[in-house]
Write an enzyme that holds these catalytic residues in place. Structure first.
Site, mmCIF file in Angstrom:
data_model
loop_
_atom_site.group_PDB
_atom_site.id
_atom_site.type_symbol
_atom_site.label_atom_id
_atom_site.label_comp_id
_atom_site.label_asym_id
_atom_site.label_seq_id
_atom_site.Cartn_x
_atom_site.Cartn_y
_atom_site.Cartn_z
ATOM 1 N N LEU A 175 0.834 -1.196 0.000
ATOM 2 C CA LEU A 175 0.000 0.000 0.000
ATOM 3 C C LEU A 175 0.868 1.245 0.000
ATOM 4 O O LEU A 175 1.769 1.385 0.821
ATOM 5 C CB LEU A 175 -0.910 0.025 1.241
ATOM 6 N N THR B 180 5.382 12.640 17.112
ATOM 7 C CA THR B 180 6.779 12.798 17.514
ATOM 8 C C THR B 180 6.971 13.894 18.562
ATOM 9 O O THR B 180 6.167 14.830 18.658
ATOM 10 C CB THR B 180 7.636 13.148 16.273
ATOM 11 N N TYR C 184 10.069 18.480 9.466
ATOM 12 C CA TYR C 184 9.535 17.219 9.980
ATOM 13 C C TYR C 184 8.531 17.488 11.102
ATOM 14 O O TYR C 184 7.402 16.998 11.079
ATOM 15 C CB TYR C 184 10.678 16.330 10.471
ATOM 16 N N ALA D 153 5.124 6.971 7.835
ATOM 17 C CA ALA D 153 5.462 8.400 7.867
ATOM 18 C C ALA D 153 6.801 8.619 7.181
ATOM 19 O O ALA D 153 7.573 7.679 6.995
ATOM 20 C CB ALA D 153 5.536 8.916 9.307
ATOM 21 N N LYS E 18 4.432 16.765 11.053
ATOM 22 C CA LYS E 18 3.778 15.871 12.013
ATOM 23 C C LYS E 18 2.714 16.612 12.822
ATOM 24 O O LYS E 18 1.656 16.051 13.132
ATOM 25 C CB LYS E 18 4.813 15.232 12.930
#
Length: 307
Positions: free
Chosen positions: A44, A110, A133, A69, A137
């Site tokens: 996927l 995170t 990043y 991710a 997130k």
């Protein structure tokens, strides 16, 4: 039958979670993979919204765990569009599909949503990410909150655990430099001694997620934001010293006292785990014990030879 879909089941955390959930009687875990396809997992690409919807509709899960991710800060900095596609847009697509089946959606996030200046951070502390990043997130967390009818965010710090390549974790990625520094005529390896991290063992995180899933199965669903973290503050130099000891190597290591990363990183993002602890959820394996398990795993010999 309690059905769980694990999106990103071939990754560092995903594999630990699959192993934990496979031991639960009366549970069925269906995992997906992208970069590491296997016969046990369904291929996927979470960027393909049609494929995501088809997968969720086929499985009709009671719960969905989003472990897929783009987690590499330097990659996110160079390619923010990729970071957004994986960490934000895919979350929205998965959560919307999960809604149709009344599924609870758990998003892995995170500690990098914080700037690292005022630890420890609670689940309700105000985020202030320093890099692409962390921003992606945080946007993913907001996408879940806006989309999921039943959703929860689990923030985690630096993860390590059983690996299939040393580069899988920022902890084990130190091994090649440690090995090289211990070789005859090897050069000392400089290791960051500025940023404070809280390395957290993936089998412990999988145990925590399983406990959260058990609550959902009992009708005691956890929503909003929760956090889990190891409780041992360590910089990479200290981690490298422990790794060298576990590998039984006489490594030459030099601490670097100033930040040198091109991509800005927070100094100390210690996550308070009090909300989960109040639910009597949690497990922490001491770092020195867990890291010995990692380096003495079945894959260690081939890793030492191949990297």
């Amino acid at each position: 039958m309690f059905k769980i879909a694990v999106i990103g089941g071939s990754g560092l955390l995903g594999r630990a979670l699959n192993d934990e959930l496979a031991r639960q009687a009366g549970w069925q875990c269906v995992a997906t993979a992208f970069s590491r396809p296997s016969p046990q997992m369904i291929p996927l690409d979470v960027r393909d919204s049609v494929a995501v919807e088809r997968f969720i509709d086929h499985v009709a899960p009671d719960a969905v765990v989003i472990a897929a991710a783009e987690r590499r800060p330097d990659v996110c900095e160079r390619d923010p569009e990729l970071a957004s596609a994986l960490n934000v847009d895919a979350v929205r697509t998965i959560a919307a599909a999960a809604n149709r089946h009344g599924a609870w959606t758990l998003l892995i996030s995170t500690d990098y949503v914080f700037d690292g200046t005022h630890p420890p951070y609670r689940h309700d502390s105000i985020p202030a990410p320093l890099n692409a990043y962390g921003r992606s997130k945080l946007e993913g967390e907001r996408a879940l909150a806006e989309t999921a009818e039943r959703g929860c965010v689990l923030r985690l710090p630096l993860l390590y655990g059983p690996v299939i390549s040393w580069s899988e974790s920022a902890v084990t990625s130190l091994v090649p430099a440690i090995v090289a520094s211990a070789a005859p005529n090897g050069q000392a390896a400089a290791m960051d001694a500025w940023a404070i991290r809280y390395p957290t063992f993936t089998p412990d995180v999988a145990f925590v997620i399983r406990q959260m899933l058990e609550r959902h199965a009992r009708g005691q669903t956890i929503s909003g934001i929760v956090q889990w973290s190891g409780d041992e503050p360590m910089n990479k130099y200290e981690i490298a010293v422990c790794l060298a000891k576990a590998l039984q190597l006489d490594a030459q290591l030099t601490p670097q006292r100033a930040a040198t990363d091109a991509t800005p990183r927070p100094h100390n993002c210690h996550l308070a785990s009090s909300r989960l602890e109040a639910f009597q959820i949690g497990r922490r394996t001491p770092f020195d014990i867990a890291i010995r398990q990692v380096v003495s795993g079945q894959c260690t010999t081939s890793l030492m030879q191949g990297e």
